[in-house]
Design a protein around this motif. Structure first.
Motif, short mmCIF file in Angstrom:
data_model
loop_
_atom_site.label_atom_id
_atom_site.label_comp_id
_atom_site.label_asym_id
_atom_site.label_seq_id
_atom_site.Cartn_x
_atom_site.Cartn_y
_atom_site.Cartn_z
N LEU A 1 12.00 -0.03 40.81
CA LEU A 1 12.33 1.39 40.68
C LEU A 1 11.29 2.11 39.82
CD1 LEU A 1 16.19 1.20 40.20
CD2 LEU A 1 14.98 2.12 42.19
N VAL A 2 10.92 1.51 38.71
CA VAL A 2 9.93 2.12 37.82
C VAL A 2 8.59 2.26 38.53
CG1 VAL A 2 8.60 1.74 35.69
CG2 VAL A 2 11.07 1.41 35.69
N GLU A 3 8.20 1.25 39.29
CA GLU A 3 6.92 1.28 40.00
C GLU A 3 6.92 2.30 41.14
OE1 GLU A 3 6.40 -2.70 41.44
OE2 GLU A 3 6.43 -3.54 39.42
N THR A 4 8.05 2.45 41.82
CA THR A 4 8.10 3.20 43.07
C THR A 4 8.63 4.63 42.92
OG1 THR A 4 8.57 1.08 44.13
CG2 THR A 4 8.85 3.05 45.47
N ILE A 5 9.68 4.81 42.17
CA ILE A 5 10.37 6.11 42.11
C ILE A 5 9.97 6.82 40.82
CG2 ILE A 5 12.60 7.30 42.19
CD1 ILE A 5 11.92 5.60 44.70
N LYS A 6 9.24 7.91 40.97
CA LYS A 6 8.76 8.66 39.81
C LYS A 6 9.28 10.09 39.77
CE LYS A 6 4.88 5.74 39.14
NZ LYS A 6 5.42 4.71 38.33
N ASP A 7 9.96 10.53 40.84
CA ASP A 7 10.45 11.89 40.95
C ASP A 7 11.93 11.95 40.57
OD1 ASP A 7 11.03 14.50 41.61
OD2 ASP A 7 10.82 14.23 43.77
N PRO A 8 12.30 12.77 39.57
CA PRO A 8 13.71 12.84 39.17
C PRO A 8 14.60 13.53 40.21
CG PRO A 8 12.41 14.39 37.90
CD PRO A 8 11.45 13.59 38.72
N GLN A 9 14.01 14.04 41.27
CA GLN A 9 14.80 14.68 42.32
C GLN A 9 14.86 13.81 43.58
OE1 GLN A 9 12.73 18.54 42.32
NE2 GLN A 9 14.69 19.38 41.66
N LYS B 1 18.58 9.34 36.66
CA LYS B 1 19.14 10.03 35.48
C LYS B 1 18.19 9.89 34.29
CE LYS B 1 23.16 10.02 32.45
NZ LYS B 1 24.27 9.21 31.98
N ASP B 2 17.67 8.68 34.07
CA ASP B 2 16.71 8.46 32.98
C ASP B 2 15.45 9.30 33.17
OD1 ASP B 2 18.45 6.66 31.82
OD2 ASP B 2 17.39 4.88 32.55
N LEU B 3 14.94 9.36 34.40
CA LEU B 3 13.77 10.18 34.68
C LEU B 3 14.03 11.65 34.35
CD1 LEU B 3 12.43 8.82 38.10
CD2 LEU B 3 11.35 8.61 35.87
N TYR B 4 15.19 12.13 34.80
CA TYR B 4 15.54 13.53 34.56
C TYR B 4 15.66 13.82 33.06
CZ TYR B 4 17.86 17.99 34.50
OH TYR B 4 18.16 19.30 34.24
N GLU B 5 16.33 12.93 32.33
CA GLU B 5 16.50 13.13 30.90
C GLU B 5 15.15 13.14 30.17
OE1 GLU B 5 19.31 10.10 29.81
OE2 GLU B 5 21.00 11.28 30.54
N ALA C 1 13.59 16.52 30.90
CA ALA C 1 14.28 17.57 30.13
C ALA C 1 13.87 17.50 28.66
CB ALA C 1 15.79 17.44 30.28
N ARG C 2 13.78 16.31 28.11
CA ARG C 2 13.37 16.14 26.71
C ARG C 2 11.94 16.65 26.52
NH1 ARG C 2 14.60 11.06 26.25
NH2 ARG C 2 12.57 10.32 26.88
N ASP C 3 11.06 16.31 27.44
CA ASP C 3 9.67 16.78 27.36
C ASP C 3 9.59 18.30 27.51
OD1 ASP C 3 8.87 14.16 27.05
OD2 ASP C 3 8.13 13.94 29.11
N PHE C 4 10.42 18.87 28.39
CA PHE C 4 10.41 20.32 28.59
C PHE C 4 10.92 21.03 27.33
CE2 PHE C 4 12.06 24.36 30.31
CZ PHE C 4 10.93 24.81 30.97
N MET D 1 9.43 19.27 35.23
CA MET D 1 10.85 19.64 35.16
C MET D 1 11.27 20.25 36.48
SD MET D 1 13.29 19.53 33.04
CE MET D 1 14.94 19.79 33.59
N PRO D 2 12.38 19.81 37.07
CA PRO D 2 12.84 20.40 38.33
C PRO D 2 12.98 21.92 38.21
CG PRO D 2 14.08 18.42 37.86
CD PRO D 2 13.23 18.71 36.65
N ARG D 3 12.47 22.62 39.21
CA ARG D 3 12.41 24.09 39.23
C ARG D 3 13.76 24.74 38.93
NH1 ARG D 3 9.61 25.41 44.07
NH2 ARG D 3 7.77 25.61 42.78
N LYS D 4 14.83 24.20 39.51
CA LYS D 4 16.14 24.82 39.38
C LYS D 4 16.68 24.79 37.95
CE LYS D 4 18.61 20.66 40.88
NZ LYS D 4 19.24 20.21 39.68
N ASP D 5 16.16 23.93 37.10
CA ASP D 5 16.69 23.77 35.75
C ASP D 5 15.83 24.40 34.66
OD1 ASP D 5 18.79 22.31 36.83
OD2 ASP D 5 17.70 20.43 36.63
N ARG D 6 14.62 24.82 35.00
CA ARG D 6 13.71 25.35 33.98
C ARG D 6 14.28 26.57 33.26
NH1 ARG D 6 8.71 25.30 38.11
NH2 ARG D 6 8.40 23.06 38.17
N GLU D 7 14.72 27.54 34.03
CA GLU D 7 15.19 28.79 33.41
C GLU D 7 16.44 28.55 32.57
OE1 GLU D 7 16.10 33.47 34.48
OE2 GLU D 7 15.66 32.07 36.11
#
Length: 174
Positions: A21-29, A66-70, A73-76, A119-125
């Motif tokens: 998963l770490v090697e292959t999936i890098k997109d939180p969406q 979920k970890d990727l998204y978090e 979000a932390r970086d944003f 950061m996913p576009r829908k969550d930035r604002e």
């Protein structure tokens, strides 16, 4: 002994699937249905191991997303804290817009940084709005009229991880 062997084999299977998963999936969406065929093409067969059923594989995938998204979000939030400081808020454009009053102005300032696009576009604002609320609340609660020694002790007692946590707010039941 057989039960112990099965348990060890299952742990190894889960560990190798998580590595995949770490090697292959890098997109939180990324979605499970789109990613599953890509994972199954693994030449080592880590996604098709019989010791890992589909429900467990999907749960591990969702945990990874979920970890990727978090992390994004932390970086944003760190980007917001670095970029939209009180100094940036004080600077206004000719239209009386500031980075803390206008999402479009904030976006203009944040866009060059790679953390913005991750950061996913829908969550930035929404994250920006929450950050602005927190900044305004801190300013109203007397950010500058507190004694310096109290402020210093608060900063010393705070861990580095606290800077990235969003404050918990009670939600009203509807």
């Amino acid at each position: 002994m057989e039960r112990i062997r099965l348990k060890v084999r299952r742990k190894e299977t889960i560990s190798s699937y998580q590595a995949l998963l770490v090697e292959t999936i890098k997109d939180p969406q990324a979605s499970w249905t789109e990613s599953k065929p890509k994972l199954e093409k693994d030449p080592q067969g880590r996604a098709t191991n019989t010791d890992l059923n589909q429900a467990d594989a999907e749960k591990l995938f969702r945990d990874h997303i979920k970890d990727l998204y978090e992390r994004c979000a932390r970086d944003f939030r760190a980007l917001l804290a670095e970029t939209l400081s009180a100094d940036a808020a004080a600077r206004t454009t000719e239209n009386e817009k500031s980075a803390l009053k206008s999402w479009s102005e904030a976006k203009r300032i944040l866009k060059p940084d790679p953390r913005y696009s991750k950061m996913p576009r829908k969550d930035r604002e929404a994250l920006w709005a929450r950050y602005v609320e927190d900044v305004m609340r801190k300013q109203k609660s007397g950010g500058s009229d507190r004694p310096k020694d109290k402020l210093d002790s608060e900063v010393k007692n705070r861990s580095p991880a606290d800077a990235f946590r969003s404050p918990r707010r009670p939600h009203a039941r509807r």
